[in-house]
Design an enzyme around this catalytic site. Structure first.
Site, PDB file in Angstrom:
ATOM      1  N   LYS A   1       8.451  -0.037   5.326  1.00 33.51           N
ATOM      2  CA  LYS A   1       7.862   1.271   5.007  1.00 33.51           C
ATOM      3  C   LYS A   1       8.987   2.191   4.556  1.00 33.51           C
ATOM      4  O   LYS A   1       9.883   2.515   5.339  1.00 33.51           O
ATOM      5  CB  LYS A   1       7.177   1.810   6.258  1.00 33.51           C
ATOM      6  N   GLY A  29       0.836  -1.202   0.000  1.00 32.82           N
ATOM      7  CA  GLY A  29       0.000   0.000   0.000  1.00 32.82           C
ATOM      8  C   GLY A  29       0.860   1.237   0.000  1.00 32.82           C
ATOM      9  O   GLY A  29       2.091   1.152  -0.027  1.00 32.82           O
ATOM     10  N   GLY A  83       0.991   5.276   1.721  1.00 31.72           N
ATOM     11  CA  GLY A  83       0.422   6.300   2.596  1.00 31.72           C
ATOM     12  C   GLY A  83       0.947   7.662   2.223  1.00 31.72           C
ATOM     13  O   GLY A  83       1.631   7.824   1.206  1.00 31.72           O
ATOM     14  N   GLY A  84       0.660   8.629   3.063  1.00 32.57           N
ATOM     15  CA  GLY A  84       1.042  10.005   2.778  1.00 32.57           C
ATOM     16  C   GLY A  84       2.546  10.207   2.699  1.00 32.57           C
ATOM     17  O   GLY A  84       3.012  11.164   2.093  1.00 32.57           O
ATOM     18  N   PHE A  85       3.319   9.322   3.313  1.00 32.57           N
ATOM     19  CA  PHE A  85       4.766   9.566   3.370  1.00 32.57           C
ATOM     20  C   PHE A  85       5.601   8.506   2.672  1.00 32.57           C
ATOM     21  O   PHE A  85       6.812   8.508   2.766  1.00 32.57           O
ATOM     22  CB  PHE A  85       5.217   9.707   4.835  1.00 32.57           C
ATOM     23  N   GLY A  86       4.939   7.621   1.964  1.00 34.90           N
ATOM     24  CA  GLY A  86       5.715   6.649   1.204  1.00 34.90           C
ATOM     25  C   GLY A  86       4.985   5.328   1.030  1.00 34.90           C
ATOM     26  O   GLY A  86       3.840   5.162   1.449  1.00 34.90           O
ATOM     27  N   ASP A 136      -3.860  10.271  14.526  1.00 41.84           N
ATOM     28  CA  ASP A 136      -4.351   9.893  13.206  1.00 41.84           C
ATOM     29  C   ASP A 136      -4.939   8.491  13.237  1.00 41.84           C
ATOM     30  O   ASP A 136      -4.660   7.669  12.378  1.00 41.84           O
ATOM     31  CB  ASP A 136      -3.211   9.986  12.190  1.00 41.84           C
ATOM     32  N   VAL A 162       4.624   1.043   1.175  1.00 42.37           N
ATOM     33  CA  VAL A 162       4.863  -0.051   2.117  1.00 42.37           C
ATOM     34  C   VAL A 162       4.961  -1.356   1.321  1.00 42.37           C
ATOM     35  O   VAL A 162       4.128  -1.614   0.440  1.00 42.37           O
ATOM     36  CB  VAL A 162       3.726  -0.142   3.159  1.00 42.37           C
TER      37      VAL A 162
END
Ligand SMILES: Nc1ncnc2c1ncn2[C@@H]1O[C@H](COP(=O)(O)OP(=O)(O)OP(=O)(O)O)[C@@H](O)[C@H]1O
Length: 701
Positions: A403, A382, A384-387, A500, A389
């Protein structure tokens, strides 16, 4: 400016005599200050008569000849150090000479020093070093100035090399004047939070200072600083050692100092450091900075113990006995060693153990590349906002999630530090575990426990996978998330607000046991602090509490709010964003509240749950609505939530109206606020929810 008397009682018997009789604001008002101070001053003098350890330490690693090049180089480097530091903002590292005559030097001043005090401290410490370590190839000094400063020189490179021994410890002989069990967690929270903050400083300054209020109306002040050349992990471990070392030797006293060549720690019940507008103290909150003109008041009395030298000091102390007070001091000091573990039964890891763990957690990039097949798309789990996985398999057969943080983002850098420093100390069945990290070749990679069933989000939004979510499973997931959050808020060594929480951050292991993940936005909190204001809002629309979005207010209750939304999503099988996307302007919370008020709560329930335990379902809707109430104070703590979920008999209060902001209203609020805030940076997920990052211009007054 700190007066010389402040430092005196720790380091010089002459200045102890000068100690003013100014009453400390920290003393209980009913007791005449001189009565309180008298025994302490006696103690202080007694202790000081058996001699103080020097501020210098000459290492026994070899000598140079007085007429040789090493001597000249050392003189050159030390005599110019004060001006080098002055022109480099209070930190300097360099070398002079060649080959076997090269002398490496490093110095830094305490973060609240003025240019003037820094210059004076370094000049006199450099002179002292040359006199007291006449031919030694390596030495260091803590300086005799106030605030102190640190100088190290050596014939081997010292930049970035952590040095934690010997250490010097001093403690204030006054005792904590409140219940020690109540005091300890407050102390730990302030010092540990500041340790984390200091370690996250820059390569020019790693310094944090702050204060917190105590229930007995006293204020506790603490200051922690590392040599700025240390890595964050080294800095943190050095500071943990100071904190643990202080606990070992001096638990129960009302102030103290621990100094190591690479880091310093001090705390007390009076403002001993200086804050000026614009200096690092001013920007710290919580704990709040001391006003510039707060007069630094000396402690009632202090005594000194040199760590690494404690036993020696104790022997001398006994030798000069004749004083009953000293004997008592000795007994108390010895007793401290035994008390520490008992007073902190939950402090499972020592600082040393933590460093070892951090070291063991380092992965080589080659190991990771092999494990995840060079970041192949086939291994991608997947994004996410920062990179991204990835799934991987280590040589030993263990599955991992990798990650990889985006290379370019500064924000990512902060998130990375945050995740490593927090996860390394968190251990709970409902939190994702950190197996390691990698910082090679410009990469920032986290190696995490692999959750084979991915995120809860994937189940809620997939009508086929949702079939596997029986009510029993959903209820067990709800309770697991609640326990994980409770651990973060109340049971771990630190107070942590996740900030979050959402279904994509609740990962499911092979038994569908939930594990809270993604600590990039998590925030450390001080125990006695109920609300903090932040100018930096990060989170995901639909899950952020309105007071956080509007005013930047963070508290444990902001996580409780997110938890309530997640529970309603689990029960309804719908995402909070579902309602706004389907053309229906009604928010999930509005829909839930409307049906609760009308007495038709089961309309909310996922049709796939027909026939499930209705009373349990109803109770969960009820608890979720308590969590999302507009009135923050009315929202339960996670402790209460876990209790309410665990027992059918506990009576629940009636929920009041929930508060929520639709995605459109969040965007509208930020773009039309006219408060000078920049437009939010957003990251729209496939499900329509939006992750926000925005710096608000908020009133911090
Ligand atoms: N430890 C893990 N095991 C299995 N899958 C994982 C793991 N960590 C993350 N994932 C998957 O990768 C996805 C991205 O995770 P990541 O934490 O980077 O971002 P996110 O939480 O989805 O979004 P954001 O960063 O915006 O909060 C997750 O939704 C999940 O499906």
């Amino acid at each position: 400016m700190i007066s010389t008397e402040d430092h005196s009682c720790f380091s010089s018997s002459t200045t102890v005599m000068k100690q003013p009789a100014t009453p400390m604001s920290v003393q209980p008002p009913s007791t005449p200050p001189f009565l309180l101070r008298l025994p302490s001053v006696l103690l202080c003098l007694h202790i000081l008569t058996f001699g103080l350890s020097d501020a210098q330490h000459c290492y026994d690693i070899g000598n140079f000849t007085a007429a040789g090049n090493y001597a000249k180089n050392r003189e050159l480097v030390l005599s110019s150090l004060a001006s080098d530091m002055a022109s480099n903002g209070g930190f300097y590292s360099g070398k002079v000479g060649k080959g076997s005559d090269v002398v490496y030097v490093l110095g830094f001043c305490r973060g609240d020093s003025s240019n003037d005090t820094c210059f004076k401290c370094i000049s006199s410490a450099a002179e002292d070093l040359m006199i007291k370590c006449p031919t030694q190839k390596a030495a260091f000094s803590w300086g005799t100035g106030n605030p102190p400063c640190i100088i190290r020189y050596s014939n081997v490179p010292i930049y970035g090399v952590k040095q934690t021994s010997p250490a010097q410890m001093l403690y204030n002989t006054g005792h904590v004047q409140m219940d020690q069990d109540e005091f300890d967690p407050i102390w730990r929270n302030l010092t540990e939070e500041l340790a984390v903050r200091a370690s996250m400083g820059t390569s020019k300054l790693k310094f944090a200072a702050g204060r917190t209020s105590l229930p007995n109306f006293q204020t506790m002040f603490a200051l922690l600083q590392c040599s700025p050349d240390l890595s964050s992990l080294d800095c943190q471990s050095c500071l943990w050692e100071c904190i643990d070392g202080y606990q070992q030797c001096c638990h129960g006293y009302q102030g103290g100092v621990v100094q190591k060549p690479s880091c310093i720690f001090r705390w007390d019940l009076y403002p001993f450091f200086v804050s000026k507008p614009g200096n690092p103290l001013s920007s710290l909150s919580p704990p709040t900075a001391v006003a510039e003109d707060d007069p630094p008041t000396p402690p009632p009395a202090n005594a000194q113990v040199t760590c690494g030298n404690i036993l020696k000091s104790l022997r001398i102390a006994v030798a000069v006995a004749g004083s009953a007070v000293l004997v008592v001091m000795v007994i108390v000091s010895a007793h401290c060693f035994i008390r520490r573990r008992r007073s902190n039964p939950w402090m499972v890891l020592s600082a040393k153990e933590e460093v070892e763990i951090a070291e063991n957690l380092k992965f080589k990039i080659s190991e990771i590349m092999d494990a995840i097949n060079f970041f192949s798309e086939a291994n991608k789990l997947g994004e996410g906002g920062f990179g991204k996985v990835y799934r991987g398999k280590l040589e030993n057969g263990k599955y991992i999630a990798v990650k990889r943080l985006e290379r370019c983002s500064n924000q990512g850098q902060q998130h990375f530090k945050n995740e490593v420093t927090l996860l390394v100390r968190l251990q709970h069945n409902n939190l994702i575990k950190l197996h390691g990290y990698c910082l090679e070749e410009g990469e920032r990679i986290l190696i995490l426990e692999f959750a084979p069933n991915a995120s809860l989000d994937g189940f809620i939004s997939d009508s086929i996978k949702r079939v596997f979510l029986s009510w029993e499973r959903r209820f067990s997931i709800i309770r697991g998330i609640a326990r994980g959050l409770l651990y973060l808020h109340e049971d771990s060594r630190l107070r942590i607000i996740h900030r979050d929480l959402k279904p994509s951050n609740a990962l499911l292991d092979d038994n569908m046991n939930p594990k809270i993940s993604d600590f990039g936005t998590a925030r450390l909190f001080v125990l006695d602090q109920s609300i903090e204001k932040t100018a930096h809002i990060e989170g995901t629309s639909g899950y952020m509490a309105p007071e956080y979005v509007k005013h930047g207010e963070i508290s444990v209750k902001t996580d409780v709010y997110s938890f309530g939304v997640v529970v309603l999503e689990i029960i309804s099988g719908k995402k909070s964003s579902y309602f706004s996307r389907s053309g229906n302007s009604e928010h999930l919370l509005g829909y839930a509240w409307k049906n609760w008020r009308k007495g038709t709560p089961f309309r909310l329930v996922d049709p796939m749950l027909n026939g499930s335990a209705t009373s349990e379902l109803l109770r969960c809707i009820h608890i979720a609505l308590l969590c999302v109430q507009e009135n923050v104070a009315r929202r339960p703590t996670m402790g209460s939530v876990v209790l309410m979920l665990g027992s059918q008999s506990t009576t629940l209060p009636m929920p009041t109206r929930p508060a929520y902001l639709t995605d459109a209203s969040v965007r509208g609020m930020w773009t039309s606020s006219g408060n000078g805030s920049p437009p939010p940076s957003t990251n729209e997920a496939q499900d329509g929810s939006t992750s926000y990052m925005i710096s608000l211009s908020i009133d911090r007054s």
